[in-house]
Scaffold this motif. Structure first.
Motif, PDB file in Angstrom:
ATOM      1  N   HIS A   6      58.030  57.373  33.170  1.00  0.00           N
ATOM      2  CA  HIS A   6      57.215  56.221  33.553  1.00  0.00           C
ATOM      3  C   HIS A   6      55.838  56.663  34.045  1.00  0.00           C
ATOM      4  O   HIS A   6      54.816  56.036  33.724  1.00  0.00           O
ATOM      5  N   ALA A   7      55.813  57.748  34.854  1.00  0.00           N
ATOM      6  CA  ALA A   7      54.546  58.210  35.406  1.00  0.00           C
ATOM      7  C   ALA A   7      53.589  58.662  34.306  1.00  0.00           C
ATOM      8  O   ALA A   7      52.384  58.392  34.365  1.00  0.00           O
ATOM      9  N   GLU A   8      54.104  59.339  33.276  1.00  0.00           N
ATOM     10  CA  GLU A   8      53.201  59.797  32.221  1.00  0.00           C
ATOM     11  C   GLU A   8      52.726  58.643  31.349  1.00  0.00           C
ATOM     12  O   GLU A   8      51.618  58.677  30.804  1.00  0.00           O
ATOM     13  N   ILE A   9      53.531  57.589  31.222  1.00  0.00           N
ATOM     14  CA  ILE A   9      53.075  56.407  30.486  1.00  0.00           C
ATOM     15  C   ILE A   9      51.927  55.744  31.238  1.00  0.00           C
ATOM     16  O   ILE A   9      50.915  55.346  30.653  1.00  0.00           O
ATOM     17  N   LEU A  10      52.065  55.622  32.596  1.00  0.00           N
ATOM     18  CA  LEU A  10      50.999  55.020  33.385  1.00  0.00           C
ATOM     19  C   LEU A  10      49.729  55.860  33.314  1.00  0.00           C
ATOM     20  O   LEU A  10      48.619  55.336  33.180  1.00  0.00           O
ATOM     21  N   ALA A  11      49.881  57.202  33.387  1.00  0.00           N
ATOM     22  CA  ALA A  11      48.707  58.073  33.314  1.00  0.00           C
ATOM     23  C   ALA A  11      48.020  57.961  31.956  1.00  0.00           C
ATOM     24  O   ALA A  11      46.786  57.918  31.862  1.00  0.00           O
ATOM     25  N   ALA A  12      48.812  57.897  30.872  1.00  0.00           N
ATOM     26  CA  ALA A  12      48.221  57.768  29.539  1.00  0.00           C
ATOM     27  C   ALA A  12      47.551  56.410  29.360  1.00  0.00           C
ATOM     28  O   ALA A  12      46.517  56.292  28.693  1.00  0.00           O
ATOM     29  N   LEU A  13      48.140  55.369  29.975  1.00  0.00           N
ATOM     30  CA  LEU A  13      47.536  54.038  29.888  1.00  0.00           C
ATOM     31  C   LEU A  13      46.175  54.032  30.573  1.00  0.00           C
ATOM     32  O   LEU A  13      45.215  53.436  30.069  1.00  0.00           O
ATOM     33  N   ARG A  14      46.054  54.706  31.705  1.00  0.00           N
ATOM     34  CA  ARG A  14      44.780  54.770  32.407  1.00  0.00           C
ATOM     35  C   ARG A  14      43.747  55.611  31.650  1.00  0.00           C
ATOM     36  O   ARG A  14      42.565  55.305  31.646  1.00  0.00           O
ATOM     37  N   ALA A  15      44.237  56.702  31.012  1.00  0.00           N
ATOM     38  CA  ALA A  15      43.324  57.599  30.310  1.00  0.00           C
ATOM     39  C   ALA A  15      42.994  57.131  28.899  1.00  0.00           C
ATOM     40  O   ALA A  15      42.154  57.733  28.234  1.00  0.00           O
ATOM     41  N   GLY A  16      43.667  56.086  28.413  1.00  0.00           N
ATOM     42  CA  GLY A  16      43.431  55.607  27.058  1.00  0.00           C
ATOM     43  C   GLY A  16      44.032  56.484  25.990  1.00  0.00           C
ATOM     44  O   GLY A  16      43.583  56.457  24.829  1.00  0.00           O
ATOM     45  N   THR A  17      45.073  57.256  26.332  1.00  0.00           N
ATOM     46  CA  THR A  17      45.714  58.162  25.369  1.00  0.00           C
ATOM     47  C   THR A  17      47.154  57.763  25.092  1.00  0.00           C
ATOM     48  O   THR A  17      47.958  58.605  24.687  1.00  0.00           O
ATOM     49  N   LEU A  18      47.506  56.508  25.310  1.00  0.00           N
ATOM     50  CA  LEU A  18      48.874  56.064  25.105  1.00  0.00           C
ATOM     51  C   LEU A  18      49.207  56.105  23.613  1.00  0.00           C
ATOM     52  O   LEU A  18      48.480  55.546  22.787  1.00  0.00           O
ATOM     53  N   PRO A  19      50.323  56.757  23.219  1.00  0.00           N
ATOM     54  CA  PRO A  19      50.694  56.800  21.798  1.00  0.00           C
ATOM     55  C   PRO A  19      51.179  55.438  21.324  1.00  0.00           C
ATOM     56  O   PRO A  19      51.506  54.563  22.130  1.00  0.00           O
ATOM     57  N   PRO A  20      51.251  55.228  20.000  1.00  0.00           N
ATOM     58  CA  PRO A  20      51.688  53.922  19.489  1.00  0.00           C
ATOM     59  C   PRO A  20      53.171  53.658  19.661  1.00  0.00           C
ATOM     60  O   PRO A  20      53.602  52.525  19.495  1.00  0.00           O
ATOM     61  N   LEU A  21      53.970  54.675  20.004  1.00  0.00           N
ATOM     62  CA  LEU A  21      55.418  54.470  20.195  1.00  0.00           C
ATOM     63  C   LEU A  21      55.974  55.599  21.041  1.00  0.00           C
ATOM     64  O   LEU A  21      55.330  56.623  21.260  1.00  0.00           O
ATOM     65  N   LEU A  22      57.212  55.387  21.522  1.00  0.00           N
ATOM     66  CA  LEU A  22      57.940  56.403  22.274  1.00  0.00           C
ATOM     67  C   LEU A  22      58.968  57.061  21.370  1.00  0.00           C
ATOM     68  O   LEU A  22      59.520  56.425  20.457  1.00  0.00           O
ATOM     69  N   LEU A  23      59.263  58.336  21.656  1.00  0.00           N
ATOM     70  CA  LEU A  23      60.223  59.074  20.843  1.00  0.00           C
ATOM     71  C   LEU A  23      61.649  58.956  21.366  1.00  0.00           C
ATOM     72  O   LEU A  23      62.598  59.005  20.587  1.00  0.00           O
ATOM     73  N   ALA A  24      61.847  58.812  22.682  1.00  0.00           N
ATOM     74  CA  ALA A  24      63.176  58.963  23.284  1.00  0.00           C
ATOM     75  C   ALA A  24      63.987  57.688  23.316  1.00  0.00           C
ATOM     76  O   ALA A  24      65.119  57.702  23.803  1.00  0.00           O
ATOM     77  N   THR A  25      63.469  56.580  22.815  1.00  0.00           N
ATOM     78  CA  THR A  25      64.233  55.329  22.852  1.00  0.00           C
ATOM     79  C   THR A  25      65.524  55.496  22.068  1.00  0.00           C
ATOM     80  O   THR A  25      65.494  55.873  20.894  1.00  0.00           O
ATOM     81  N   PRO A  26      66.702  55.272  22.694  1.00  0.00           N
ATOM     82  CA  PRO A  26      67.969  55.489  21.971  1.00  0.00           C
ATOM     83  C   PRO A  26      68.065  54.584  20.748  1.00  0.00           C
ATOM     84  O   PRO A  26      67.613  53.436  20.756  1.00  0.00           O
ATOM     85  N   SER A  27      68.688  55.130  19.719  1.00  0.00           N
ATOM     86  CA  SER A  27      68.935  54.342  18.504  1.00  0.00           C
ATOM     87  C   SER A  27      70.388  53.933  18.371  1.00  0.00           C
ATOM     88  O   SER A  27      70.735  53.153  17.487  1.00  0.00           O
ATOM     89  N   LEU A  28      71.271  54.468  19.235  1.00  0.00           N
ATOM     90  CA  LEU A  28      72.690  54.144  19.212  1.00  0.00           C
ATOM     91  C   LEU A  28      73.104  53.587  20.566  1.00  0.00           C
ATOM     92  O   LEU A  28      72.469  53.856  21.592  1.00  0.00           O
ATOM     93  N   SER A  29      74.202  52.842  20.580  1.00  0.00           N
ATOM     94  CA  SER A  29      74.648  52.159  21.802  1.00  0.00           C
ATOM     95  C   SER A  29      75.108  53.117  22.881  1.00  0.00           C
ATOM     96  O   SER A  29      75.176  52.743  24.049  1.00  0.00           O
ATOM     97  N   ASN A  30      75.474  54.351  22.533  1.00  0.00           N
ATOM     98  CA  ASN A  30      75.933  55.316  23.533  1.00  0.00           C
ATOM     99  C   ASN A  30      74.800  56.141  24.116  1.00  0.00           C
ATOM    100  O   ASN A  30      75.029  57.101  24.848  1.00  0.00           O
ATOM    101  N   GLY A  31      73.545  55.789  23.824  1.00  0.00           N
ATOM    102  CA  GLY A  31      72.407  56.497  24.366  1.00  0.00           C
ATOM    103  C   GLY A  31      71.909  57.646  23.524  1.00  0.00           C
ATOM    104  O   GLY A  31      70.914  58.287  23.876  1.00  0.00           O
ATOM    105  N   ARG A  32      72.574  57.928  22.411  1.00  0.00           N
ATOM    106  CA  ARG A  32      72.143  59.002  21.522  1.00  0.00           C
ATOM    107  C   ARG A  32      70.959  58.556  20.679  1.00  0.00           C
ATOM    108  O   ARG A  32      70.673  57.359  20.535  1.00  0.00           O
ATOM    109  N   LEU A  33      70.301  59.558  20.116  1.00  0.00           N
ATOM    110  CA  LEU A  33      69.156  59.318  19.238  1.00  0.00           C
ATOM    111  C   LEU A  33      69.465  59.918  17.877  1.00  0.00           C
ATOM    112  O   LEU A  33      69.810  61.114  17.778  1.00  0.00           O
ATOM    113  N   ASP A  34      69.367  59.121  16.853  1.00  0.00           N
ATOM    114  CA  ASP A  34      69.619  59.595  15.496  1.00  0.00           C
ATOM    115  C   ASP A  34      68.519  60.586  15.111  1.00  0.00           C
ATOM    116  O   ASP A  34      67.329  60.274  15.210  1.00  0.00           O
TER     117      ASP A  34
END
Length: 705
Positions: free
Chosen positions: A607-635
């Motif tokens: 969360h802290a790095e998202i806020l810092a990137a939002l302030r600096a204008g360097t926020l990426p277009p998406l996040l990588l770690a969002t789970p893709s499966l119901s058990n929290g895993r990432l495909d």
């Protein structure tokens, strides 16, 4: 011509002494005032309360500001040393923690030095006694630094200015202060009205008002025998000790002190032995308190006092009816002492004994009931011709819930069966219905009645089943995770929802919408800033919701600094005094490592790095770690696709987000996915052989292949 000397008015003198906190001097000044001077001071005092308080708090505000400046400098230096590699993480944590525990309470400026001079000035100048009581009890005079305040030591100056007032006025004040004492649930002699009220009541000789909290306050102090013997309040308040509500609770832990040095029990016994206090007053008071009723702890002191006085049978016999009335319903200790003293008497009316035994044998306490049965057997032996009168009480014992009581009652009935007439035997047979079969048959053999069949012994329990291990059901297969909200309105509906799944979906949706539709996102999140903006007034944000509010604030009001409650309080005090505010130094707001678990702190770092990137204008277009499966895993294939999207947008993934994405990958990776990852050309996608211990997506996927 020489300089003109301006003569200070009475109020000017008092005001200067209040500011200086000079209690002794203000007593001298107030007692020397004439009527006009007293009226002048009394008129000016109420309006000066706020001014005196502000002057007293100014040094503390300056002290806090300087302490914050020093703390921030130390924290900055510790951060620099850690970043430069000159100290370890453990040493850094210790240095950081020390900056928050460097307060020296002995050097903190006092903020209550004006209170006692103001109270004394008002007590010595305000006209009416009722107004003085109100003045002394003003909430503005509540003291927070209790450890520095000795109410006994501060009492004499107040009494000195009161002593200069007319005698009738002092007596009126004493009564009004006594009536102002409030009840306490625990022993608490710190009531600011108690000490002056007791002192004035003693000095003026006025009769204390009938006020229970006054009596409780009087007995809540140590009973020093030498002081109590000469206490003019003893004759007035001692009779009320047995009637006032709360005295029993205040003295329930009293233990008899043989010397009577500090114990009320020992002191009262010694005073009774000396004749200073009549024994009859104490014994009658205890009996009266017993008859008023109450719980056992509330009557414990009075029961101990009663037994400590060791009343003789001649002192008990005139009040035998009162003791008999206590047997059925009084708490256990009171019933026990009543029974003990009654059994020593010889002239009791048998009818009264029967009535008392009927109530006693109905009690639940087995010890009391067995003692009652002993008394009943003694009565049967002494007056065998009146055994039938005792039969109802004995039959009542047959129904007691304790088996031991039933057995003893049956033995007593069998032993003295010959003393009961057919009428008495009929009464005993009427109470046999609640007895167990063996006791019923034993009693029926001597008093008559039909025997009952004893139940057959219970059969042996069947052997327990042998536990057989069974295979556990297969765990449910994971399913695709619910997609993050697609629009700003959908995100706003679940923005502060708790739970890790909802938090991940909100993070992913916020980052994506901030890049694709920032204006709509800003409009939908603006209400959250107004409703929840105050939740950010903390140095540490430990919950997901606080960070989401910070995202919204940055989106709606870019660059806004988040002032902590402590800094806001200092700045408010400085603003009221016309001082410049303390600068707000923005921190990362991450909780210290000893405040939350390491895993939770890692999630908050995302969360802290998202806020810092939002302030600096360097926020990426998406996040990588969002789970893709119901058990929290990432495909793994989904991770590669997201990395490809970032490469196409020439964007750099956030470090903590990238690390968590790698941690969410499964153990086994499809070789085709590893080949796709090897084709990535960004820093995150390419191998990093020169950085030991660091994984890119390619090396991580290859190691899991």
């Amino acid at each position: 011509m020489g300089p003109k000397h301006v003569r200070l008015t009475a109020w000017d003198q008092v005001r200067e002494l209040v500011d200086a906190g000079d209690v002794a001097k203000i007593v001298e000044t107030v007692t020397a005032l004439d009527d006009a001077g007293r009226r002048e001071v009394a008129r000016e005092l109420p309006g000066y309360v706020a001014v005196a308080r502000e002057k007293a708090w100014q040094p503390l505000a300056d002290y806090e500001a300087e302490r914050d400046r020093v703390r921030q400098a130390r924290q900055t230096e510790a951060q620099r040393l850690r970043d430069a590699g000159e100290i370890s993480e453990h040493h850094f944590t210790q240095l950081w923690s020390m900056t928050w525990h460097d307060d020296d309470w002995e050097t903190r400026p006092r903020t209550d030095g004006w209170i006692e001079p103001m109270r004394i000035a008002g007590a010595g100048t305000i006209g009416g006694a009722a107004a003085v009581v109100t003045w002394i009890n003003r909430r503005d005079f509540d003291r927070w630094e209790i450890d520095r305040w000795d109410p006994v030591g501060d009492l004499e100056p107040l009494l000195e200015v009161i002593a200069a007032r007319p005698a009738g006025w002092q007596a009126d004040l004493a009564v009004r202060l006594a009536l102002r004492i409030r009840p306490r649930r625990r022993r608490n002699p710190g009531d600011q009205n108690l000490a002056p009220a007791l002192a004035l009541l003693r000095r003026t000789g006025v009769t204390p008002p009938a006020h229970d909290p006054l009596v409780v306050g009087w007995v809540s102090r140590e009973a020093r025998l030498s002081e109590l013997r000469a206490d003019p309040l003893l004759d007035h308040l001692l009779p009320r000790l047995f009637e006032a509500d709360g005295v029993g609770r205040a003295l329930r832990d009293e233990r008899p002190d043989p010397a009577g040095a500090t114990s009320w029990l020992g002191a009262l016994r010694n005073l009774a032995a000396e004749g200073r206090v009549p024994r009859k007053l104490l014994l009658d008071g205890c009996r009266r308190r017993f008859l008023l009723g109450g719980e056992g702890p509330e009557l414990r002191f009075f029961a101990r006092l009663h037994e400590l006085l060791e009343p003789a049978p001649a002192e008990i016999e005139p009040h035998a009816i009162d003791y008999l009335r206590l047997l059925p319903t009084a708490p256990g200790p009171v019933a026990e002492l009543s029974l003990k003293h009654l059994r020593r008497l010889t002239g009791l009316d048998p009818a009264d004994v029967v009535e008392a035994l009927e109530g006693l044998l109905f009690r639940a306490e087995g010890g009391l009931v067995r003692a009652g049965l002993s008394w009943l057997e003694e009565s049967v032996r002494q007056t065998p011709d009146r055994a039938d009168e005792l039969a109802p009480a004995l039959a009542m014992a047959f129904g007691h819930e304790a088996r031991a009581v039933q057995e003893r009652a049956v033995r007593l009935a069998v032993r003295h069966a010959g003393r009961f007439t057919p009428l008495g035997a009929e009464v005993l047979r009427g109470g046999m219905g609640t007895l167990a079969p063996d006791l019923h048959n034993r009693l029926a053999a001597v008093v008559g009645g039909e025997p009952v069949e004893e139940p057959e012994p219970e059969p042996e329990p069947e052997p327990e089943e042998v536990f057989v291990l069974r295979p556990l059901p297969a765990p449910p297969q994971p399913v695709p995770a619910i997609a993050p909200p697609g629009t700003a309105r959908q995100l706003a509906r679940m923005y502060l929802r708790e739970g890790w799944r909802a938090a991940e979906r909100c993070l992913a949706a916020f980052v994506r919408l901030a890049a694709q539709d920032r204006e709509s996102l800003r409009a939908e999140l603006a209400p959250f800033v107004e409703l929840h903006g105050e939740e950010l007034a903390s140095d540490e944000w430990r919950k997901h919701g606080a960070w989401m509010i910070a995202f919204a604030v940055e989106l709606v009001d870019p660059g806004r600094a988040h002032e902590s409650r402590r800094t806001a309080s200092i700045n408010h005090a400085r603003c009221e005094r016309g001082l410049p505010p303390v600068a707000v130094e923005e921190t990362d707001h991450l909780p210290r490592s000893n405040r939350v678990s390491p895993l939770h702190r890692f999630v908050l770092r995302r969360h802290a790095e998202i806020l810092a990137a939002l302030r600096a204008g360097t926020l990426p277009p998406l996040l990588l770690a969002t789970p893709s499966l119901s058990n929290g895993r990432l495909d793994p294939a989904e991770l590669v696709a997201r990395l490809e999207t970032l490469e196409a947008a020439d964007a750099v993934p956030l470090p903590a987000d990238f690390q968590q994405a790698l941690l969410r990958l499964p153990r086994r990776i499809d070789p085709a996915v590893a080949v796709r990852a090897a084709a990535l050309r960004s820093e995150a996608g390419s191998p990093m052989p020169d950085s030991p211990g660091t994984y890119s997506s390619t090396s991580f996927l290859a190691d899991h292949d």
